[in-house]
Design an enzyme around this catalytic site. Structure first.
Site, PDB file in Angstrom:
ATOM      1  N   GLY A  17      -8.586  -6.978   2.693  1.00  0.00           N
ATOM      2  CA  GLY A  17      -9.810  -7.452   3.338  1.00  0.00           C
ATOM      3  C   GLY A  17     -10.084  -6.765   4.662  1.00  0.00           C
ATOM      4  N   LYS A  44       0.814  -1.213   0.000  1.00  0.00           N
ATOM      5  CA  LYS A  44       0.000   0.000   0.000  1.00  0.00           C
ATOM      6  C   LYS A  44       0.852   1.269   0.000  1.00  0.00           C
ATOM      7  CE  LYS A  44      -3.717  -2.469   0.059  1.00  0.00           C
ATOM      8  NZ  LYS A  44      -4.086  -3.252   1.228  1.00  0.00           N
ATOM      9  N   LEU A  94     -11.716   9.657   6.162  1.00  0.00           N
ATOM     10  CA  LEU A  94     -12.663  10.532   5.478  1.00  0.00           C
ATOM     11  C   LEU A  94     -14.074  10.063   5.795  1.00  0.00           C
ATOM     12  CD1 LEU A  94     -10.855  10.778   2.026  1.00  0.00           C
ATOM     13  CD2 LEU A  94     -10.814  12.431   3.891  1.00  0.00           C
ATOM     14  N   LYS A 118     -17.921  -5.714  -0.046  1.00  0.00           N
ATOM     15  CA  LYS A 118     -18.981  -5.095  -0.832  1.00  0.00           C
ATOM     16  C   LYS A 118     -20.215  -6.001  -0.871  1.00  0.00           C
ATOM     17  CE  LYS A 118     -15.312  -2.959  -3.436  1.00  0.00           C
ATOM     18  NZ  LYS A 118     -14.351  -3.191  -4.525  1.00  0.00           N
ATOM     19  N   GLU A 128      -9.278   2.281  -7.237  1.00  0.00           N
ATOM     20  CA  GLU A 128     -10.324   2.608  -6.265  1.00  0.00           C
ATOM     21  C   GLU A 128     -10.075   3.979  -5.638  1.00  0.00           C
ATOM     22  OE1 GLU A 128     -11.791  -1.786  -4.920  1.00  0.00           O
ATOM     23  OE2 GLU A 128     -10.434  -0.781  -3.528  1.00  0.00           O
ATOM     24  N   ARG A 183      -6.473  -7.357 -10.832  1.00  0.00           N
ATOM     25  CA  ARG A 183      -7.145  -8.610 -11.211  1.00  0.00           C
ATOM     26  C   ARG A 183      -8.554  -8.273 -11.662  1.00  0.00           C
ATOM     27  NH1 ARG A 183     -10.672  -8.416  -7.071  1.00  0.00           N
ATOM     28  NH2 ARG A 183      -9.861  -7.636  -5.106  1.00  0.00           N
TER      29      ARG A 183
END
Lengths: 450, 62
Positions: A163, A116, A202, A236, A274, A291
């Site tokens: 995750g 990240k 946020l 999601k 994203e 992916r």
């Protein structure tokens, strides 16, 4: 010679890839664990090969066995689907080293985006706006100083993993030290890398993602956006395309940013960038998925582009079938995930045998399912059974069709989230597209209280 | 693998005595009553059926 594709996955996504292979005239080769011998993906593939025992670590997650299966079946390419080994850079590298085509981006990009902190640096370098945050933080004193500069509330986030693991919401400096230590312990144990960084939390934001496609010749295009804000524990639940509240100028700015990032990486294959988008239209990159994604189908419905077929064609060295000007959005699409989980008991997984399975149909309905009547829902793998997707000339039509489809859906023998998700899309706030990333958690809490 | 409680340990209702994994989701198993922990009835990594007892707690001497 027809192209031979080893589908290194199971369930609905394996079937999705098998169908794309069939449409392209490629030969599909399914892999299966002992638990999956009678599964739908095995039945639908042209060929199949056993790869090991039921636990994923001894089959779908075992790269040695997947490679051995590719060798034995004379596969030309390996499609990893999502989950399992799909974002394992070492595996991607090995597939290529061993002489197969990898249906995905180069291993080096998977590695960068899987870290990240490295992903944030790459976005920064490409001029893509980021959630205000830090690089890796060494020590709780440094965390406190960085938290002071960044402002609260903030998130402690893991460099490795995914995750939602290792993420801690911190309201103020008093909680930071223990959150920092907890997060490092959790991700150190889970992923072998305890590094964490801080990011501003946020509030009242939507999760918007951009679908990307790129070929070996450096052509990069976007297929517009999806809104995936309805999440529970960062999983999601309902997704839609296009994002219903995104202003046209924000949409083009985000899409342009996503393409710029992919281009700067030398991206190849399908991928997703994203972002979080606030009420003023400010947008911030969070991560890139290297992916195919679960929710790719809603984009296929509104653009008419077969993303999985494009992925496969690109892996075999073909150029993209379309250029950016050819990509048009038509109408709206909604996806509802149907999981074998018990909403009345902590959403606990519900394995068992499916005794009845009636899938919805009619105008504007697409179901990607991994199960049928008689299928055994295994305790070893994730709980998603099917994705119900609907398409319509506008969002109201797509939503009416989604309600109709969920009414028709009957899955018996295991407990499913069908009624729970139907009640979500029937809420006024969903009809009015008034939701953000915190809405679903609150809805679940209210449900318990009532 | 360290266990959560040992035989003879006093436990209170709500204490975590184990973790169960179903479909990649983990859930704590909490003691349903105060008591003395007697033994586990399932071993680490074993598959268990719904409704099968997982541990024995003696509730006579809380």
């Amino acid at each position: 010679m027809t192209q031979r594709v080893l589908v290194a996955n199971r369930g609905e996504i394996a079937i999705r890839v098998i169908r794309a292979c069939r449409d392209l005239g490629y030969t599909s080769i399914a892999v299966y664990s002992d638990a999956d011998e009678g599964s739908e993906h095995v039945r639908l593939a042209d060929e199949s090969i056993r790869i090991g025992e039921a636990p994923a670590s001894q089959s779908y997650l075992d790269s040695d066995r997947i490679i051995a299966a590719a060798v034995e079946t004379h596969a030309d390419a390996v499609h990893p689907g999502y989950g399992f080994l799909s974002e394992n850079a070492d595996f991607a590298e090995r597939v290529v080293t061993d002489g197969f085509r990898w249906v995905g981006p180069p291993a080096s990009i998977i590695r960068t985006m899987g870290d990240k902190a490295a992903a944030r640096r790459a976005a920064l370098g490409a001029g893509v706006p980021l959630v205000p945050g830090t690089d890796v933080i060494e020590g709780s004193a440094a965390a406190l100083a960085a938290g002071e500069a960044l402002g609260y509330p903030l998130l402690v986030k893991a460099v490795a993993g995914g995750g939602g693991k290792g993420i801690r919401l911190v309201a103020g400096p008093a909680e930071l030290e223990s959150a920092y230590d907890d997060a490092r312990r959790e991700v150190g144990a889970a992923f072998g890398n305890p590094d964490v960084y801080l990011e501003r939390a946020l509030l009242n934001v939507r999760h918007i993602e951009i679908q990307l496609l790129a070929d070996d010749d450096g052509h990069v295009i976007h297929l517009f956006d999806r809104d995936c804000s309805l999440q529970r524990r960062r999983q999601k639940v309902v997704e839609e395309a296009p994002a219903p509240t995104l202003a046209a100028d924000t949409r083009s700015a985000i899409c342009e940013s996503a393409v710029r990032l992919a281009r700067s990486l030398g991206y190849v294959s399908a991928g997703t960038a994203e972002f979080l988008v606030d009420e003023e239209g400010g947008f911030y990159f969070i991560e890139m998925n290297t992916r195919i994604q679960v929710e790719h189908g809603v984009t296929e419905l509104v653009t008419g582009i077969d993303i999985v077929a494009e992925q496969l064609r690109i892996a075999f060295g073909n150029k993209l079938s379309m250029c950016q000007e050819d990509v048009r959005m038509s109408g709206a699409a909604i996806e509802v995930r149907i999981n074998a989980e018990n909403p009345d008991f902590h959403f606990m997984g519900s394995p068992g045998t499916i005794t009845q399975c009636v899938l919805p149909g009619g105008p504007g309905v697409r179901v990607d399912s991994g199960v049928t009547a008689g299928s055994i829902v295994q305790p070893y793998y994730d709980s998603m059974l099917a994705k119900v997707m609907t398409h319509g000339a506008d969002r109201d039509v797509a939503l009416a069709r989604a309600k109709r489809a969920l009414n028709e859906l009957r899955i018996e023998g295991v407990i499913t989230t069908t009624a729970f998700t139907r009640s979500l899309i029937e809420q006024d706030w969903f009809g009015a597209a008034r939701y953000d990333t915190s809405t679903l958690e609150s809805a679940v809490l209210n449900r318990k209280d009532s | 693998m360290p266990v959560f409680v040992d035989p003879g340990d006093s436990i209170l209702k709500g204490d975590v005595v184990g973790v169960i994994e179903v479909m990649k989701m983990f859930m704590n198993i909490e003691a349903p009553a105060d008591g003395v922990f007697v033994r586990y009835l399932a071993s680490h990594g074993e598959s268990v059926a719904m409704g099968s007892p997982l541990a024995e707690i003696d509730t006579r001497y809380p």
